[in-house]
Scaffold this motif. Structure first.
Motif, PDB file in Angstrom:
ATOM      1  N   UNK A  68      74.584   2.572   3.628  1.00  0.00           N
ATOM      2  CA  UNK A  68      74.157   1.210   3.297  1.00  0.00           C
ATOM      3  C   UNK A  68      72.686   0.979   3.600  1.00  0.00           C
ATOM      4  N   UNK A  69      72.143   1.702   4.569  1.00  0.00           N
ATOM      5  CA  UNK A  69      70.739   1.498   4.935  1.00  0.00           C
ATOM      6  C   UNK A  69      69.810   2.303   4.038  1.00  0.00           C
ATOM      7  N   UNK A  70      70.196   3.531   3.718  1.00  0.00           N
ATOM      8  CA  UNK A  70      69.388   4.349   2.807  1.00  0.00           C
ATOM      9  C   UNK A  70      69.467   3.795   1.388  1.00  0.00           C
ATOM     10  N   UNK A  71      70.546   3.090   1.076  1.00  0.00           N
ATOM     11  CA  UNK A  71      70.693   2.495  -0.259  1.00  0.00           C
ATOM     12  C   UNK A  71      69.629   1.441  -0.547  1.00  0.00           C
ATOM     13  N   UNK A  72      68.962   0.943   0.483  1.00  0.00           N
ATOM     14  CA  UNK A  72      67.887  -0.025   0.288  1.00  0.00           C
ATOM     15  C   UNK A  72      66.611   0.655  -0.194  1.00  0.00           C
ATOM     16  N   UNK A  73      66.622   1.978  -0.175  1.00  0.00           N
ATOM     17  CA  UNK A  73      65.481   2.761  -0.632  1.00  0.00           C
ATOM     18  C   UNK A  73      65.755   3.291  -2.044  1.00  0.00           C
ATOM     19  N   UNK A  74      64.793   4.045  -2.580  1.00  0.00           N
ATOM     20  CA  UNK A  74      64.953   4.607  -3.920  1.00  0.00           C
ATOM     21  C   UNK A  74      65.664   5.952  -3.917  1.00  0.00           C
ATOM     22  N   UNK A  75      65.917   6.491  -2.751  1.00  0.00           N
ATOM     23  CA  UNK A  75      66.513   7.827  -2.673  1.00  0.00           C
ATOM     24  C   UNK A  75      67.885   7.892  -3.334  1.00  0.00           C
ATOM     25  N   UNK A  76      68.161   9.051  -3.929  1.00  0.00           N
ATOM     26  CA  UNK A  76      69.483   9.276  -4.490  1.00  0.00           C
ATOM     27  C   UNK A  76      70.413   9.865  -3.425  1.00  0.00           C
ATOM     28  N   UNK A  95      83.150   2.687  26.164  1.00  0.00           N
ATOM     29  CA  UNK A  95      82.990   3.801  27.100  1.00  0.00           C
ATOM     30  C   UNK A  95      82.339   5.010  26.444  1.00  0.00           C
ATOM     31  N   UNK A  96      82.537   5.159  25.139  1.00  0.00           N
ATOM     32  CA  UNK A  96      81.873   6.206  24.356  1.00  0.00           C
ATOM     33  C   UNK A  96      81.511   5.606  23.005  1.00  0.00           C
ATOM     34  N   UNK A  97      80.316   5.906  22.539  1.00  0.00           N
ATOM     35  CA  UNK A  97      79.916   5.341  21.239  1.00  0.00           C
ATOM     36  C   UNK A  97      78.754   6.131  20.655  1.00  0.00           C
ATOM     37  N   UNK A  98      78.570   5.951  19.339  1.00  0.00           N
ATOM     38  CA  UNK A  98      77.395   6.463  18.644  1.00  0.00           C
ATOM     39  C   UNK A  98      76.480   5.288  18.354  1.00  0.00           C
ATOM     40  N   UNK A  99      75.176   5.531  18.463  1.00  0.00           N
ATOM     41  CA  UNK A  99      74.193   4.504  18.120  1.00  0.00           C
ATOM     42  C   UNK A  99      73.183   5.112  17.158  1.00  0.00           C
ATOM     43  N   UNK A 100      73.086   4.517  15.976  1.00  0.00           N
ATOM     44  CA  UNK A 100      72.144   4.982  14.964  1.00  0.00           C
ATOM     45  C   UNK A 100      70.980   4.003  14.875  1.00  0.00           C
ATOM     46  N   UNK A 101      69.799   4.504  15.166  1.00  0.00           N
ATOM     47  CA  UNK A 101      68.584   3.681  15.177  1.00  0.00           C
ATOM     48  C   UNK A 101      67.994   3.678  13.762  1.00  0.00           C
ATOM     49  N   UNK A 102      68.174   2.588  13.058  1.00  0.00           N
ATOM     50  CA  UNK A 102      67.775   2.521  11.643  1.00  0.00           C
ATOM     51  C   UNK A 102      66.260   2.510  11.484  1.00  0.00           C
ATOM     52  N   UNK A 103      65.578   1.898  12.403  1.00  0.00           N
ATOM     53  CA  UNK A 103      64.103   1.908  12.346  1.00  0.00           C
ATOM     54  C   UNK A 103      63.585   3.342  12.470  1.00  0.00           C
ATOM     55  N   UNK A 104      64.193   4.104  13.367  1.00  0.00           N
ATOM     56  CA  UNK A 104      63.817   5.511  13.540  1.00  0.00           C
ATOM     57  C   UNK A 104      64.113   6.302  12.271  1.00  0.00           C
ATOM     58  N   UNK A 105      65.265   6.035  11.656  1.00  0.00           N
ATOM     59  CA  UNK A 105      65.652   6.703  10.409  1.00  0.00           C
ATOM     60  C   UNK A 105      64.648   6.425   9.296  1.00  0.00           C
ATOM     61  N   UNK A 106      64.337   5.146   9.096  1.00  0.00           N
ATOM     62  CA  UNK A 106      63.425   4.745   8.015  1.00  0.00           C
ATOM     63  C   UNK A 106      62.037   5.327   8.229  1.00  0.00           C
ATOM     64  N   UNK A 107      61.569   5.284   9.459  1.00  0.00           N
ATOM     65  CA  UNK A 107      60.248   5.827   9.770  1.00  0.00           C
ATOM     66  C   UNK A 107      60.178   7.319   9.479  1.00  0.00           C
ATOM     67  N   UNK A 108      61.242   8.048   9.829  1.00  0.00           N
ATOM     68  CA  UNK A 108      61.287   9.486   9.589  1.00  0.00           C
ATOM     69  C   UNK A 108      61.305   9.795   8.097  1.00  0.00           C
ATOM     70  N   UNK A 109      62.091   9.050   7.335  1.00  0.00           N
ATOM     71  CA  UNK A 109      62.146   9.284   5.894  1.00  0.00           C
ATOM     72  C   UNK A 109      60.820   8.943   5.234  1.00  0.00           C
ATOM     73  N   UNK A 110      60.176   7.874   5.696  1.00  0.00           N
ATOM     74  CA  UNK A 110      58.852   7.516   5.171  1.00  0.00           C
ATOM     75  C   UNK A 110      57.859   8.649   5.407  1.00  0.00           C
ATOM     76  N   UNK A 111      57.903   9.210   6.606  1.00  0.00           N
ATOM     77  CA  UNK A 111      56.992  10.301   6.948  1.00  0.00           C
ATOM     78  C   UNK A 111      57.218  11.512   6.056  1.00  0.00           C
ATOM     79  N   UNK A 112      58.482  11.874   5.848  1.00  0.00           N
ATOM     80  CA  UNK A 112      58.808  13.022   5.005  1.00  0.00           C
ATOM     81  C   UNK A 112      58.341  12.796   3.570  1.00  0.00           C
TER      82      UNK A 112
END
Length: 402
Positions: free
Chosen positions: A60-68, A17-34
């Motif tokens: 867990x998703x950002x950990x797949x990148x090189x970011x600290x 009935x209530x939830x959060x949804x995190x779009x990982x593709x959107x996250x990765x694309x935004x970080x790539x752009x930055x």
């Protein structure tokens, strides 16, 4: 919203009935752009550090990148260990650290950087190093901007002077953060000049060359207008340019990275009219969604409304001039999500989608109030798979003696 995204919301809404949804593709694309912007504008002399306090579920998703990762509590460190984050990628920060906290990170073979907020932090670190026979450690003293975080210049100079003699302690750089959501670029300009002047003082008085700055610019993220966030980012890059020949920069960010990847979704549970005023009550409330600088439904966030049909949710076919006050289910008159929202004859089980809810809402809101259940949390992966990150949590169990 795209038809595919609405289809995802349809699937999840059948079980929540209530939830959060995190779009990982959107996250990765935004970080790539930055990072492309940083590499192009600052000659590869700057990187992003993710402050996991903004949303630990993204670790867990950002950990797949090189970011600290900036980790500000013992609990956040345990989250990193649970997600198999290499300790080399951790900046162990936080305004307070006990001897036990410091000892715990070395139990995991800590090879990252530890920030120092006080001279007592430094003494505790040396005690732990002696007891555990730690051969070397990298430190990052925090320069205070005049608040409870960090130390003044003289205190840092005392630490650096001793660290230089000690031989085991590597001076990784200087850390600086004065606050979030900065709108005035002039503040960034003045802070960088202040940091630079202090580093020059360190060089003159101690003969130590500071080559790295961890800086929290407080990137401004606009929750209430369709802003060009890259323009904000580019302005800060321009301010950093004069300094990249002297320093490499690690830019700390939580909200600016995470906010745009998340939505909070909640169902309509009741609709009524009282004294001529129309109310739309949803399953959630202010204990589920939190936007910086907002109270009592003022400043409308970016939202969408979906109507329930027999088999799915769809966007309304017409605009409505009927305004509703969207309220939550908490027993307080302050539980106002939107003061005036045009809705086309809302009914039970319709859905309201609050955008830009990727940072802080899932952890910062007062979720234990009234012992209502915590919302489920989902991630939408690159391939379209929906993964449940957290099921329903019955908060009454946390508000009771068992």
């Amino acid at each position: 919203m795209t038809k595919d995204y609405i289809s995802v919301l349809n699937k999840i809404s059948k079980e929540a009935d209530s939830f959060y949804l995190f779009d990982i593709k959107r996250l990765v694309s935004w970080m790539d752009t930055l990072e492309e912007r940083l590499n192009g504008g600052l000659e590869g002399r700057a990187s992003l550090i993710y402050a996991i306090k903004a949303n630990p579920f993204l670790t867990e998703f950002i950990n797949k990148r090189d970011n600290r990762f900036e980790v500000c509590s013992p609990g956040e460190f345990e989250i990193c260990m649970n997600q198999a984050v290499d300790t080399k990628k951790i900046v162990f920060s936080g305004v307070y650290k006990s001897k036990e906290n410091i000892g715990r990170i070395f139990e995991e073979g800590f090879e990252g950087v530890i920030t120092l907020e006080s001279e007592s932090h430094y003494e505790l670190l040396k005690e732990v190093m002696d007891e555990k026979k730690i051969g070397s450690v990298s430190i990052l003293p925090r320069l205070s901007s005049g608040n409870k975080f960090g130390m003044d210049e003289d205190a840092i100079l005392n630490i650096l002077k001793d660290a230089k003699k000690d031989g085991r302690i590597c001076i990784n750089g200087i850390q600086y953060f004065s606050g979030t959501q900065k709108k005035k670029i002039k503040v960034i300009h003045e802070e960088l000049a202040c940091i630079d002047a202090f580093c020059e003082r360190i060089k003159t008085e101690l003969g130590i060359c500071i080559g790295s700055i961890e800086y929290g610019p407080g990137f401004f993220y606009d929750y209430y207008n369709l802003a060009d966030h890259l323009a904000v980012f580019d302005e800060i890059i321009e301010e950093l340019k004069p300094y990249v020949s002297k320093y490499s920069f690690a830019l700390e960010s939580g909200r600016f990275i995470a906010a745009g990847c998340g939505d909070y979704v909640t169902k309509v549970v009741d609709v009524k009219e009282t004294f001529g005023k129309k109310y739309c009550m949803v399953d959630g409330g202010i204990h589920h969604v939190n936007y910086y600088g907002r109270m009592l439904g003022m400043n409308d966030p970016k939202i969408d409304y979906l109507k329930k049909t027999e088999s799915e949710y769809t966007e309304p076919s017409k605009n409505s001039e009927d305004n509703y006050e969207v309220v939550g289910t908490l027993c307080t008159v302050n539980d106002i999500l939107i003061k005036n929202f045009a809705m086309d004859n809302p009914v039970k089980d319709d859905v309201i989608v609050f955008h830009d809810a990727g940072a802080y809402s899932c952890t910062e809101s007062s979720v234990l109030f009234l012992s209502r259940n915590l919302p489920k949390i989902y991630a939408l992966l690159d391939d379209g798979e929906i993964v449940e990150l957290r099921g329903t949590v019955e908060s009454y169990k946390l508000n009771n003696k068992f």
